[in-house]
Structure formats: C-alpha cells, structure tokens
Design an enzyme around this catalytic site. Structure first.
Site, mmCIF file in Angstrom:
data_model
loop_
_atom_site.group_PDB
_atom_site.id
_atom_site.type_symbol
_atom_site.label_atom_id
_atom_site.label_comp_id
_atom_site.label_asym_id
_atom_site.label_seq_id
_atom_site.Cartn_x
_atom_site.Cartn_y
_atom_site.Cartn_z
ATOM 1 N N ALA A 25 0.803 -1.117 0.063
ATOM 2 C CA ALA A 25 0.145 -0.139 0.057
ATOM 3 C C ALA A 25 0.978 1.365 0.072
ATOM 4 O O ALA A 25 0.405 2.309 -0.696
ATOM 5 C CB ALA A 25 -0.815 -0.138 1.131
ATOM 6 N N THR A 26 2.039 1.144 0.198
ATOM 7 C CA THR A 26 2.866 2.198 0.726
ATOM 8 C C THR A 26 3.108 2.810 -0.863
ATOM 9 O O THR A 26 3.108 3.920 -1.212
ATOM 10 C CB THR A 26 4.355 2.091 1.344
ATOM 11 O OG1 THR A 26 3.685 1.719 2.603
ATOM 12 C CG2 THR A 26 5.043 3.279 1.532
ATOM 13 N N SER A 153 -3.052 -3.500 0.582
ATOM 14 C CA SER A 153 -2.081 -4.252 0.978
ATOM 15 C C SER A 153 -2.522 -5.535 1.302
ATOM 16 O O SER A 153 -3.322 -5.682 2.249
ATOM 17 C CB SER A 153 -0.918 -3.495 2.219
ATOM 18 O OG SER A 153 0.115 -3.981 1.800
ATOM 19 N N CYS A 279 8.245 6.921 17.967
ATOM 20 C CA CYS A 279 9.509 7.143 18.624
ATOM 21 C C CYS A 279 10.062 8.399 17.772
ATOM 22 O O CYS A 279 10.639 7.971 16.622
ATOM 23 C CB CYS A 279 10.277 6.162 18.944
ATOM 24 S SG CYS A 279 11.225 6.211 20.255
HETATM 25 C C1 LIG Z 1 -3.861 2.508 6.435
HETATM 26 C C2 LIG Z 1 -2.378 1.986 5.971
HETATM 27 N N1 LIG Z 1 -2.000 2.275 4.829
HETATM 28 C C3 LIG Z 1 -0.829 2.162 4.328
HETATM 29 C C4 LIG Z 1 -0.055 1.169 5.085
HETATM 30 C C5 LIG Z 1 1.219 0.399 4.604
HETATM 31 O O1 LIG Z 1 1.036 -0.618 4.033
HETATM 32 P P1 LIG Z 1 2.513 -1.336 3.290
HETATM 33 O O2 LIG Z 1 3.611 -1.371 4.740
HETATM 34 O O3 LIG Z 1 1.958 -2.777 3.199
HETATM 35 O O4 LIG Z 1 2.901 -0.729 2.333
HETATM 36 C C6 LIG Z 1 -0.680 0.617 6.130
HETATM 37 C C7 LIG Z 1 0.231 -0.255 7.008
HETATM 38 O O5 LIG Z 1 0.244 -0.300 8.130
HETATM 39 C C8 LIG Z 1 -1.786 1.030 6.815
HETATM 40 O O6 LIG Z 1 -2.550 0.514 7.788
#
Ligand SMILES: Cc1ncc(COP(=O)(O)O)c(C=O)c1O
Length: 337
Positions: A25-26, A153, A279
């Site tokens: 997702a990032t 993701s 942190c």
């Molecule tokens: C709302 C949301 N967006 C994006 C991400 C990022 O996902 P990834 O680390 O799989 O790229 C996360 C992961 O914690 C998330 O909770």
C-alpha cells in the site's frame, strides 16, 4: 497473475484492467499521489486530504508541498469522522485530487466514503482512498462508490507481506513512479512478484467468500473485549466512533497510564497490541490521529489499540482480560497517576 487480477476486481467491483500490482500500500499511495499530480499540467495545484491519514499518504504529500503544491488537511471530530462541512469548503476552491483514508489504522473509524467521493466527483475531482485497513473487513463495492484510485495491501487481510495493488480507473492518466519496463500496462515498471501476487489473489477470493462470517466473528471478539475492559477497569474510554467502525479494531484510553509501558508489559504476557505513538529522536510522540480527534497528549499516550483477526478466539480475549487490570494498574503507577 490473470486470475489474481480477476479476483481483486471481483472483490472490489472494478475492471481487471484497472488493477495495478505493487509492492504494497505504501507504493500504491505514493503512485497515486505522485503519479496523478505529475500528470496534471493545469494551474490547480491543490490537494485535499484529512488530518488523520497514514504516514504513507502524509509523506508523499509533504514531498508535493515542497514542490509547491498546496495541501488542505480537513479535520476530524472527536469520533474521528471527517468534518464534511470543512471538506466541502476545501473542495469548493477546486482541487486536483482528494485523498481520504477509508478506515483508520489506529482507531478503526470508517469514513462515509460514498458521500465524500460523491461530493468530490460532483466537482470533477478525482478521488483516491487508502483502503488498506478496510479491505476484507467491511464490504467495498466500487460499482456504487465513485472512487477513482484505491490502495490496498495483502497482508492486512491474511495475504502475503510485500504485495498490494492500486486500483487506477482508466479514464485518468498518471505518470508512472517506477519507470523502465512495460509491466502493468506501462504503469509500473519492473517484473511483478508473481508468487506474492497469486497470494494476494487467493486472499481476495477468501475475503469475498468469508466476509460476512469474518465481520460477525471479529465484532463478537472485539465487543467481548470492550465489555470486559469496561466492567473490570475504571477510567477507560473508547477512542473513535463505535458505530462507524471496523469490526476488528478497538482503541482504548486507560486514563493516567503510560501506554508504551502497558504495551511492553502485555507483550511479555504474549499479548500483542499497538500504540499510535511514534518514537522521534528518543522521545515518544503521541498519536497524531488521536491528537487530531482533540485528545490531549496525555490521553493519547495512555491509549492502545487491540485488533483481532484470523486465529483469535474467545479464550484469548478472556486471557487478555485476566491480565489487563493488574498491568493497567502498574502502568498507572509508573506514570505517577
Ligand atoms: C492505512 C494503511 N495504509 C498503508 C499502509 C502501508 O502498508 P504497507 O506497509 O504494506 O505498504 C498501512 C500499513 O500499516 C496502513 O495501515
């Protein structure tokens, strides 16, 4: 890969050609935000988002701000829901893009995405949503909701880590972020991680089939946990709307407790929870999501998130409830309450 693309498309009610596989997702969020804005040649250099986004949306938006874009961060109320009046005023001055988190990763609060997207699309503004936490936990059908870009993701709904996708509707052009290959119809260069993509497809097939059962089971465990916390521990408060909420997430403030210490003490007992605190250079910053909801830094520092998922059962919830009162008491003493 073809089958996985069909499985994602079927789960979300989109065309298979609109599914673009990514490394999570990032990457999907970065691709949507950077790719769409870089394809715009007009003078509208304004993006509307919320004050409670995930860092993988915040950070690319900060990059765009450094490049001269204006970003309006619409506030949320004490329940974590988007201030729709403020949102309407923000898009009234026109915007190149709207990006709103569908379900919050810290509180589980679910936004009225249908309404938000309709308001933006009525003005011809493309809508991106980070739906990473919502997929596989609540029904999402983009045939009824005018979202143009959606990030997800696989590992948030029992798929493998390191793979996700961006739904990108064909009517919008965007600049790829990864250049140098014809993959994903020229929209994301580089050989796909085929094994992980297949895993994502299977996770989508299972989510589609099991969603009603999962929603019921998760909500039952979450409600059992909250009922137990409320009855056993004084001075607790639930953070975020209890009605517009994911079935699996429970964010609780233990008044006067040191949240990070509570988290560590629970970890020692085999109970994994999380806090929204981050942190920074040695000090613990309170969750910006809870601060955006009007909580004080002390309240935010005393808050932790419980989430339930596949493999959890009532006995585990009861075990957590048997340990919590004592550990909260200790975390309160440690904080000097
Ligand atoms: C709302 C949301 N967006 C994006 C991400 C990022 O996902 P990834 O680390 O799989 O790229 C996360 C992961 O914690 C998330 O909770």
């Amino acid at each position: 890969m073809d089958r996985a693309r069909e499985s994602v498309a079927s789960l979300l009610g989109v065309e298979a050609e609109d599914v673009l596989f990514t490394g999570g997702a990032t990457e999907a969020n970065n691709t949507a935000l950077l790719g769409l804005t870089r394809a715009r040649s007009d003078a509208i250099r304004h993006i509307v988002t919320s004050a409670a986004e995930h860092p993988s949306v915040d950070a690319p938006l900060e990059v765009l701000e450094r490049e001269g874009w204006r970003v309006t961060r619409v506030g949320v109320d004490s329940d974590g829901l988007l201030d729709e009046g403020q949102f309407e005023r923000a898009i009234a001055s026109d915007a190149a893009l709207v990006s709103i988190l569908w379900a919050n990763n810290e509180t589980g609060v679910v936004q009225s995405m249908g309404q938000i997207a309709a308001l933006a699309r009525a003005r011809g503004i493309p809508v991106h949503t980070d739906a990473t936490q919502a997929i596989g936990k609540i029904p999402i059908d983009l045939r009824n909701i005018p979202v143009d870009f959606l990030s997800l993701s696989a590992h948030k709904f029992n798929g493998p880590k390191g793979v996700g996708c961006l739904i990108a509707k064909r009517e919008w052009t965007f600049e790829p972020v990864l250049h140098g290959g014809p993959q994903e119809r020229g929209r994301r260069g580089g050989t796909e991680n085929v094994a992980a993509v297949v895993g994502l497809g299977v996770a989508c097939e299972l989510a589609e089939r099991e969603l009603p059962d999962r929603m019921r089971d998760y909500a039952e465990l979450r409600d059992r946990l909250w009922a137990g916390i409320e009855s056993k521990i004084p001075g607790v408060r639930r953070n975020g709307s209890a009605t517009c909420a994911l079935p699996n997430t429970l964010n609780v403030e233990f008044e006067g407790a040191a949240g990070e210490l509570l988290l560590q003490a629970l970890d020692v007992e085999g109970i994994a929870v999380s806090s929204g605190a981050a942190c920074h250079s040695g000090s613990i910053e309170p969750s910006k999501v809870l601060i955006a909801m009007g909580r004080s830094p002390e309240s935010a520092r005393g808050s932790i998130r419980f989430s339930v998922g596949q493999g959890n059962d009532g006995a585990q919830v009861d075990y957590a409830l048997s340990r919590l009162p004592d550990l909260v008491e200790r975390a309160r003493r440690a904080a000097g309450a």
